[in-house]
Design a protein around this motif. Sequence first.
Motif, PDB file in Angstrom:
ATOM      1  N   VAL A  26       0.843  -1.202   0.000  1.00 34.42           N
ATOM      2  CA  VAL A  26       0.000   0.000   0.000  1.00 34.42           C
ATOM      3  C   VAL A  26       0.879   1.253   0.000  1.00 34.42           C
ATOM      4  O   VAL A  26       0.655   2.199  -0.762  1.00 34.42           O
ATOM      5  CB  VAL A  26      -0.955   0.004   1.217  1.00 34.42           C
ATOM      6  N   LEU A  27       1.914   1.256   0.849  1.00 36.17           N
ATOM      7  CA  LEU A  27       2.847   2.390   0.879  1.00 36.17           C
ATOM      8  C   LEU A  27       3.597   2.508  -0.439  1.00 36.17           C
ATOM      9  O   LEU A  27       3.863   3.620  -0.925  1.00 36.17           O
ATOM     10  CB  LEU A  27       3.832   2.213   2.041  1.00 36.17           C
ATOM     11  N   PHE A  28       3.925   1.372  -1.026  1.00 30.46           N
ATOM     12  CA  PHE A  28       4.603   1.342  -2.323  1.00 30.46           C
ATOM     13  C   PHE A  28       3.719   1.989  -3.388  1.00 30.46           C
ATOM     14  O   PHE A  28       4.180   2.775  -4.212  1.00 30.46           O
ATOM     15  CB  PHE A  28       4.915  -0.111  -2.683  1.00 30.46           C
ATOM     16  N   TRP A  29       2.435   1.671  -3.362  1.00 30.27           N
ATOM     17  CA  TRP A  29       1.476   2.228  -4.315  1.00 30.27           C
ATOM     18  C   TRP A  29       1.343   3.737  -4.128  1.00 30.27           C
ATOM     19  O   TRP A  29       1.323   4.499  -5.098  1.00 30.27           O
ATOM     20  CB  TRP A  29       0.121   1.557  -4.137  1.00 30.27           C
ATOM     21  N   VAL A  30       1.263   4.173  -2.874  1.00 33.84           N
ATOM     22  CA  VAL A  30       1.154   5.608  -2.588  1.00 33.84           C
ATOM     23  C   VAL A  30       2.401   6.349  -3.072  1.00 33.84           C
ATOM     24  O   VAL A  30       2.317   7.446  -3.650  1.00 33.84           O
ATOM     25  CB  VAL A  30       0.946   5.838  -1.073  1.00 33.84           C
ATOM     26  N   GLY A  31       3.574   5.744  -2.861  1.00 35.32           N
ATOM     27  CA  GLY A  31       4.810   6.353  -3.346  1.00 35.32           C
ATOM     28  C   GLY A  31       4.821   6.489  -4.856  1.00 35.32           C
ATOM     29  O   GLY A  31       5.254   7.504  -5.405  1.00 35.32           O
ATOM     30  N   GLY A  32       4.348   5.455  -5.555  1.00 33.65           N
ATOM     31  CA  GLY A  32       4.270   5.521  -7.015  1.00 33.65           C
ATOM     32  C   GLY A  32       3.331   6.608  -7.487  1.00 33.65           C
ATOM     33  O   GLY A  32       3.610   7.330  -8.455  1.00 33.65           O
ATOM     34  N   ALA A  33       2.199   6.762  -6.788  1.00 32.79           N
ATOM     35  CA  ALA A  33       1.243   7.823  -7.130  1.00 32.79           C
ATOM     36  C   ALA A  33       1.873   9.195  -6.939  1.00 32.79           C
ATOM     37  O   ALA A  33       1.658  10.113  -7.746  1.00 32.79           O
ATOM     38  CB  ALA A  33      -0.017   7.682  -6.286  1.00 32.79           C
ATOM     39  N   ILE A  64       9.653  10.185 -17.740  1.00 28.10           N
ATOM     40  CA  ILE A  64      10.249   9.057 -17.017  1.00 28.10           C
ATOM     41  C   ILE A  64       9.647   8.960 -15.614  1.00 28.10           C
ATOM     42  O   ILE A  64       9.349   7.862 -15.123  1.00 28.10           O
ATOM     43  CB  ILE A  64      11.782   9.205 -16.941  1.00 28.10           C
ATOM     44  N   LEU A  65       9.446  10.117 -14.964  1.00 28.24           N
ATOM     45  CA  LEU A  65       8.816  10.114 -13.647  1.00 28.24           C
ATOM     46  C   LEU A  65       7.407   9.541 -13.714  1.00 28.24           C
ATOM     47  O   LEU A  65       6.999   8.751 -12.863  1.00 28.24           O
ATOM     48  CB  LEU A  65       8.763  11.539 -13.085  1.00 28.24           C
ATOM     49  N   ILE A  66       6.660   9.942 -14.748  1.00 29.27           N
ATOM     50  CA  ILE A  66       5.294   9.441 -14.898  1.00 29.27           C
ATOM     51  C   ILE A  66       5.303   7.934 -15.136  1.00 29.27           C
ATOM     52  O   ILE A  66       4.525   7.185 -14.528  1.00 29.27           O
ATOM     53  CB  ILE A  66       4.580  10.169 -16.053  1.00 29.27           C
ATOM     54  N   LEU A  67       6.197   7.475 -16.015  1.00 30.01           N
ATOM     55  CA  LEU A  67       6.281   6.049 -16.316  1.00 30.01           C
ATOM     56  C   LEU A  67       6.700   5.250 -15.084  1.00 30.01           C
ATOM     57  O   LEU A  67       6.120   4.195 -14.781  1.00 30.01           O
ATOM     58  CB  LEU A  67       7.267   5.822 -17.465  1.00 30.01           C
ATOM     59  N   ALA A  68       7.702   5.761 -14.379  1.00 25.30           N
ATOM     60  CA  ALA A  68       8.172   5.066 -13.178  1.00 25.30           C
ATOM     61  C   ALA A  68       7.080   5.010 -12.115  1.00 25.30           C
ATOM     62  O   ALA A  68       6.874   3.977 -11.463  1.00 25.30           O
ATOM     63  CB  ALA A  68       9.412   5.769 -12.630  1.00 25.30           C
ATOM     64  N   GLY A  69       6.366   6.115 -11.947  1.00 26.47           N
ATOM     65  CA  GLY A  69       5.286   6.140 -10.969  1.00 26.47           C
ATOM     66  C   GLY A  69       4.182   5.155 -11.315  1.00 26.47           C
ATOM     67  O   GLY A  69       3.660   4.448 -10.445  1.00 26.47           O
ATOM     68  N   ALA A  70       3.837   5.090 -12.607  1.00 22.77           N
ATOM     69  CA  ALA A  70       2.796   4.148 -13.045  1.00 22.77           C
ATOM     70  C   ALA A  70       3.236   2.704 -12.812  1.00 22.77           C
ATOM     71  O   ALA A  70       2.445   1.866 -12.354  1.00 22.77           O
ATOM     72  CB  ALA A  70       2.474   4.377 -14.512  1.00 22.77           C
ATOM     73  N   LEU A  71       4.516   2.413 -13.111  1.00 22.73           N
ATOM     74  CA  LEU A  71       5.033   1.063 -12.906  1.00 22.73           C
ATOM     75  C   LEU A  71       5.018   0.680 -11.433  1.00 22.73           C
ATOM     76  O   LEU A  71       4.642  -0.449 -11.070  1.00 22.73           O
ATOM     77  CB  LEU A  71       6.455   0.962 -13.470  1.00 22.73           C
ATOM     78  N   VAL A  72       5.397   1.611 -10.573  1.00 24.51           N
ATOM     79  CA  VAL A  72       5.394   1.339  -9.130  1.00 24.51           C
ATOM     80  C   VAL A  72       3.966   1.114  -8.631  1.00 24.51           C
ATOM     81  O   VAL A  72       3.709   0.224  -7.804  1.00 24.51           O
ATOM     82  CB  VAL A  72       6.066   2.504  -8.374  1.00 24.51           C
ATOM     83  N   MET A  73       3.014   1.910  -9.142  1.00 26.23           N
ATOM     84  CA  MET A  73       1.615   1.737  -8.732  1.00 26.23           C
ATOM     85  C   MET A  73       1.081   0.363  -9.149  1.00 26.23           C
ATOM     86  O   MET A  73       0.399  -0.313  -8.370  1.00 26.23           O
ATOM     87  CB  MET A  73       0.756   2.841  -9.354  1.00 26.23           C
ATOM     88  N   VAL A  74       1.404  -0.037 -10.378  1.00 24.28           N
ATOM     89  CA  VAL A  74       0.964  -1.352 -10.847  1.00 24.28           C
ATOM     90  C   VAL A  74       1.593  -2.454 -10.003  1.00 24.28           C
ATOM     91  O   VAL A  74       0.916  -3.429  -9.625  1.00 24.28           O
ATOM     92  CB  VAL A  74       1.323  -1.538 -12.339  1.00 24.28           C
TER      93      VAL A  74
END
Length: 238
Positions: A26-33, A64-74
Motif C-alpha cells: 500500500v505504501l509502495f502504491w502511494v509512493g508511485g502515485a 520518465i517520472l510518470i512512467l516510473a510512478g505508473a510502474l510502481v503503482m501497478v
Amino acid sequence: MSAMYKDDQDDWMTVCLKYLLFVFNVLFWVGGAAVMGVGIWTLIDKSDYLSLLASSTFAVSAYILILAGALVMVTGFLGCCAVIREQRSCLSTYFCCLLLIFLIELVAGVLAYVYYQRLSEELKQHLNETMTENYAQPGKEAITLAVDRLQQDFKCCGSNNSFDWLHSVYMTSAVSEGRVVPDSCCKTITTLCGRRDHPSNIYKTEVGGTIGKSSFNSKYVPNGLQQTLSGHNWTFPQ
C-alpha cells in the motif's frame, strides 16, 4: 500438543507477514502515485522552461517520472492482490516487476553519474546563449516570458550573475531604453526598474553559487534551472 502449538505459531507468523507485506505494498502504491504526480505537475506547471533547453531532457525526465510512478503503482497493486488471493502467478509477476524496477533504477543511476557533468555544461552554455541572443527578440516571445518567469520565480538574474546581461543583444539595443538588466531581475518590478542594477534593487545572486543546496540538483543541473528540473528545495538565497 507441542505439534499443534507449533502449527498455531506458524499460522500466526504467516498472518503477520501477510499483513506486513500488504501494508508495504500500500505504501509502495502511494509512493508511485506521488512520483507520477510530480511528473504530471512538472509537465503542466513548468512547461514554460522547455524553450530554454537545448534538448528534450526536461520533458523526457518528466515522462520518465510518470512512467516510473505508473510502474510502481501497478507493482504495488499486484503485490496487494498477491497477498490477498495468495496466487502463485500474481506473486511471480509481482517479483518480476520488483526486479524490473531495481534494474531501471540501477541503469538510471549509472547514466546519471556518467553524463551529469556533460549535461550540466551543455545546459549552462545554452541558457546563457538563449538569454543573451534571444531575449526580447522578434518571434522569441516564449523565450522572453520563460526567462522572466525563471528570474522572478528563483530570484536570480542572468545565467551566472547579472553581468551576463551586459553582452545581450537586447541590452545593447535602443529598445532596452537604457536598461542594464531586464525588469524581471528587479526585486519589485516597476517600469524601467532595470536601469538601476544596485543590489538593493535587483537580485545579485550568483545562481551557480546555489548549486549544492539540493543533493540531487547539485550534480545534475546548473544555475537557476537546478531547482526547476528537480522539483526539490525551492528556496533561493537573496
